[in-house]
Design a protein around this motif. Structure first.
Motif, PDB file in Angstrom:
ATOM      1  N   LEU A 265     -13.453   0.145  -0.696  1.00  0.00           N
ATOM      2  CA  LEU A 265     -13.190   1.487  -1.211  1.00  0.00           C
ATOM      3  C   LEU A 265     -14.351   2.434  -0.943  1.00  0.00           C
ATOM      4  O   LEU A 265     -14.138   3.587  -0.531  1.00  0.00           O
ATOM      5  CB  LEU A 265     -12.887   1.432  -2.713  1.00  0.00           C
ATOM      6  CG  LEU A 265     -12.461   2.758  -3.346  1.00  0.00           C
ATOM      7  CD1 LEU A 265     -11.238   3.335  -2.643  1.00  0.00           C
ATOM      8  CD2 LEU A 265     -12.170   2.581  -4.841  1.00  0.00           C
TER       9      LEU A 265
ATOM     10  N   VAL B 101      -7.115  -4.128   2.045  1.00  0.00           N
ATOM     11  CA  VAL B 101      -8.465  -4.682   2.157  1.00  0.00           C
ATOM     12  C   VAL B 101      -8.398  -5.951   2.995  1.00  0.00           C
ATOM     13  O   VAL B 101      -7.614  -6.850   2.710  1.00  0.00           O
ATOM     14  CB  VAL B 101      -9.049  -5.003   0.763  1.00  0.00           C
ATOM     15  CG1 VAL B 101     -10.423  -5.651   0.896  1.00  0.00           C
ATOM     16  CG2 VAL B 101      -9.114  -3.746  -0.093  1.00  0.00           C
TER      17      VAL B 101
ATOM     18  N   VAL C 286      -7.374   1.690  -1.946  1.00  0.00           N
ATOM     19  CA  VAL C 286      -7.322   0.402  -1.258  1.00  0.00           C
ATOM     20  C   VAL C 286      -6.471  -0.561  -2.079  1.00  0.00           C
ATOM     21  O   VAL C 286      -6.406  -0.458  -3.302  1.00  0.00           O
ATOM     22  CB  VAL C 286      -8.727  -0.199  -1.018  1.00  0.00           C
ATOM     23  CG1 VAL C 286      -9.555   0.720  -0.126  1.00  0.00           C
ATOM     24  CG2 VAL C 286      -9.461  -0.481  -2.321  1.00  0.00           C
TER      25      VAL C 286
ATOM     26  N   PRO D 106      -5.939  -2.634 -11.767  1.00  0.00           N
ATOM     27  CA  PRO D 106      -6.445  -1.565 -10.899  1.00  0.00           C
ATOM     28  C   PRO D 106      -7.706  -0.931 -11.468  1.00  0.00           C
ATOM     29  O   PRO D 106      -7.880  -0.867 -12.693  1.00  0.00           O
ATOM     30  CB  PRO D 106      -5.286  -0.556 -10.886  1.00  0.00           C
ATOM     31  CG  PRO D 106      -4.079  -1.380 -11.194  1.00  0.00           C
ATOM     32  CD  PRO D 106      -4.534  -2.415 -12.177  1.00  0.00           C
TER      33      PRO D 106
ATOM     34  N   ALA E 100      -8.598   1.301  -6.604  1.00  0.00           N
ATOM     35  CA  ALA E 100      -8.382  -0.027  -6.017  1.00  0.00           C
ATOM     36  C   ALA E 100      -7.231  -0.681  -6.770  1.00  0.00           C
ATOM     37  O   ALA E 100      -7.321  -0.905  -7.982  1.00  0.00           O
ATOM     38  CB  ALA E 100      -9.648  -0.870  -6.124  1.00  0.00           C
TER      39      ALA E 100
ATOM     40  N   ASN F 285     -10.756  -9.693  -4.367  1.00  0.00           N
ATOM     41  CA  ASN F 285     -11.747  -8.654  -4.622  1.00  0.00           C
ATOM     42  C   ASN F 285     -11.630  -7.597  -3.537  1.00  0.00           C
ATOM     43  O   ASN F 285     -11.313  -7.925  -2.395  1.00  0.00           O
ATOM     44  CB  ASN F 285     -13.168  -9.231  -4.618  1.00  0.00           C
ATOM     45  CG  ASN F 285     -14.142  -8.374  -5.425  1.00  0.00           C
ATOM     46  OD1 ASN F 285     -14.171  -7.159  -5.275  1.00  0.00           O
ATOM     47  ND2 ASN F 285     -14.932  -9.014  -6.266  1.00  0.00           N
ATOM     48  N   TYR F 286     -11.887  -6.353  -3.902  1.00  0.00           N
ATOM     49  CA  TYR F 286     -11.895  -5.324  -2.869  1.00  0.00           C
ATOM     50  C   TYR F 286     -13.291  -5.087  -2.328  1.00  0.00           C
ATOM     51  O   TYR F 286     -13.493  -4.326  -1.371  1.00  0.00           O
ATOM     52  CB  TYR F 286     -11.280  -4.014  -3.388  1.00  0.00           C
ATOM     53  CG  TYR F 286     -12.015  -3.352  -4.528  1.00  0.00           C
ATOM     54  CD1 TYR F 286     -12.977  -2.378  -4.303  1.00  0.00           C
ATOM     55  CD2 TYR F 286     -11.731  -3.678  -5.852  1.00  0.00           C
ATOM     56  CE1 TYR F 286     -13.638  -1.746  -5.350  1.00  0.00           C
ATOM     57  CE2 TYR F 286     -12.377  -3.060  -6.909  1.00  0.00           C
ATOM     58  CZ  TYR F 286     -13.337  -2.100  -6.654  1.00  0.00           C
ATOM     59  OH  TYR F 286     -13.988  -1.490  -7.699  1.00  0.00           O
TER      60      TYR F 286
ATOM     61  N   THR G 128       0.833  -1.204   0.000  1.00  0.00           N
ATOM     62  CA  THR G 128       0.000   0.000   0.000  1.00  0.00           C
ATOM     63  C   THR G 128       0.869   1.256   0.000  1.00  0.00           C
ATOM     64  O   THR G 128       0.581   2.230  -0.704  1.00  0.00           O
ATOM     65  CB  THR G 128      -0.944   0.004   1.212  1.00  0.00           C
ATOM     66  OG1 THR G 128      -1.740  -1.186   1.185  1.00  0.00           O
ATOM     67  CG2 THR G 128      -1.854   1.221   1.192  1.00  0.00           C
TER      68      THR G 128
ATOM     69  N   TYR H 242      -5.620  -4.732  -2.531  1.00  0.00           N
ATOM     70  CA  TYR H 242      -6.107  -6.069  -2.189  1.00  0.00           C
ATOM     71  C   TYR H 242      -5.301  -7.138  -2.916  1.00  0.00           C
ATOM     72  O   TYR H 242      -4.609  -6.860  -3.882  1.00  0.00           O
ATOM     73  CB  TYR H 242      -7.597  -6.200  -2.518  1.00  0.00           C
ATOM     74  CG  TYR H 242      -7.942  -6.188  -3.993  1.00  0.00           C
ATOM     75  CD1 TYR H 242      -8.248  -7.365  -4.668  1.00  0.00           C
ATOM     76  CD2 TYR H 242      -7.977  -4.986  -4.716  1.00  0.00           C
ATOM     77  CE1 TYR H 242      -8.577  -7.354  -6.023  1.00  0.00           C
ATOM     78  CE2 TYR H 242      -8.304  -4.974  -6.048  1.00  0.00           C
ATOM     79  CZ  TYR H 242      -8.603  -6.155  -6.709  1.00  0.00           C
ATOM     80  OH  TYR H 242      -8.912  -6.138  -8.051  1.00  0.00           O
TER      81      TYR H 242
END
Length: 272
Positions: free
Chosen positions: A104, A66, A93, A268, A123, A99-100, A16, A95
Motif C-alpha cells: 500500500l 498484493v 490493495v 481491512p 488494505a 499480509n499486505y 479487487t 491481499y
C-alpha cells in the motif's frame, strides 16, 4: 470541485474489482446520485497499452492485488505511466489474509510521484489467489460495509478540508524484499516459473485464454503457455470444468502453509 469519479483496478479473480467499485459507487452517491463513474479495468494486456491521465477535477480510486507483499512487478511500468495532474487519489490493495506488507505504501508513493494527491488508502482482504479456502468468499458483506463507510469518511474529508496533508500509511522505507516461501527443509524457493497444468476435463472453451492477464495461454492448445504465469488464479478459479491445477511440490507446500497459518480473519485497514 469533483466532476468525475474514476475507478481503476487489476482484478484477475474479481476481488479487487468488488472492493474498488463498491467504494466508487458509495462515493458517487454521496456527491451526486446522477454522477457517472468512469471504470478502467486494466486486468487484460490490451488495456495496459492505453495512455491514461486525469485532471484536478478527477478523483481516482485505484486497486491492485498484493503479490508477495508488494505491488506486482508486472504492473509497475503501467502504473508509472498514469499521470495525475493534481487529481485526488485513493490507493487500495487487496491481499489473501497473510499480509499486505509494503504494497500500500508503495502504491501511494507511485501515485504521488505521478502527480496525484493521495487523500486516503485502504488494505482489504480477498480470497487468496492460490486457494479456494483461505479467506473464502472475501470480500464479503462485512468487508463491503467497511468499504462503504470508508467512502463516507473520504467524502467527509473532501468537503470539510481545503488542504490535504500527506496521509500516513503503514509500511517500510526502503520497502521490504518480496515475501519468499520456503520448502520442507526451510530453504527459500522460487515459484515464479511454476505454471498450471491442464486435465482431460478441459472442453477447449477458451475461457482461460480470454481471461489470462498476461495473455500467455495458447489459443490453439490451452495446455501451453506462450508467456509468464503470475499465479493470479483466474484460469483455475474460473474454469467451468475445473481443468486447471498446479502440481509443483514447493508451490503446493506454500499453499498448504498459507491455509494452515493464516486462518484468523484479518480486518481491512483504513488510512485517512
Amino acid at each position: 470541485m469533483i466532476k468525475k469519479i474514476n475507478t481503476m483496478y487489476f482484478s484477475a479473480t474479481d476481488t479487487t474489482k468488488k472492493v474498488v467499485c463498491n467504494i466508487g459507487k458509495k462515493f458517487s452517491q454521496n456527491i451526486d446520485k446522477g454522477i457517472s463513474i468512469n471504470n478502467i479495468d486494466f486486468t487484460l494486456p490490451e488495456a495496459r497499452k492505453k495512455i491514461v491521465s486525469f485532471t484536478k477535477q478527477d478523483i481516482l480510486i485505484i486497486g491492485i492485488p498484493v503479490y508477495a507483499g508488494r505491488v506486482p512487478n508486472i504492473l509497475l511500468k503501467y502504473l508509472n505511466s498514469i499521470t495525475g495532474n493534481g487529481a485526488l487519489a485513493i490507493p487500495v490493495v487487496v491481499y489473501g489474509n497473510r499480509n499486505y506488507d509494503d504494497a500500500l505504501i508503495e502504491l501511494k508513493d507511485i501515485l504521488e510521484l505521478n502527480g496525484f494527491k493521495v487523500i486516503g488508502g485502504g488494505a482489504f482482504i480477498g480470497e487468496h489467489a492460490f486457494s479456494k479456502t483461505l479467506a473464502k468468499n472475501r470480500p464479503d458483506e462485512e468487508d463491503m460495509a467497511i468499504a462503504r463507510d470508508f467512502a463516507n469518511q473520504l467524502y467527509t474529508k473532501i468537503i470539510t478540508q481545503d488542504k490535504y496533508q500527506t496521509v500516513t500509511i503503514n509500511g517500510n522505507k526502503p520497502y521490504r524484499k518480496h515475501y519468499i516461501p520456503t520448502n520442507k527443509d526451510g530453504i527459500d524457493v522460487d515459484i515464479r516459473k511454476v505454471c498450471p497444468k491442464t486435465t482431460s476435463n478441459c472442453n477447449d472453451c477458451k475461457l482461460c485464454v480470454t481471461i489470462c492477464p498476461m495473455g500467455s495461454i495458447d489459443f490453439q492448445d490451452v495446455s501451453k503457455l506462450n508467456g509468464i504465469c503470475i499465479k493470479c488464479g483466474a484460469c483455475i478459479k474460473k474454469c467451468p470444468m475445473n481443468a486447471k491445477y498446479y502440481d509443483d511440490e514447493d508451490y503446493l507446500l506454500h499453499k498448504h502453509e498459507l491455509e494452515v497459518n493464516f486462518t484468523y480473519r484479518k480486518q481491512p485497514e483504513l488510512f485517512l
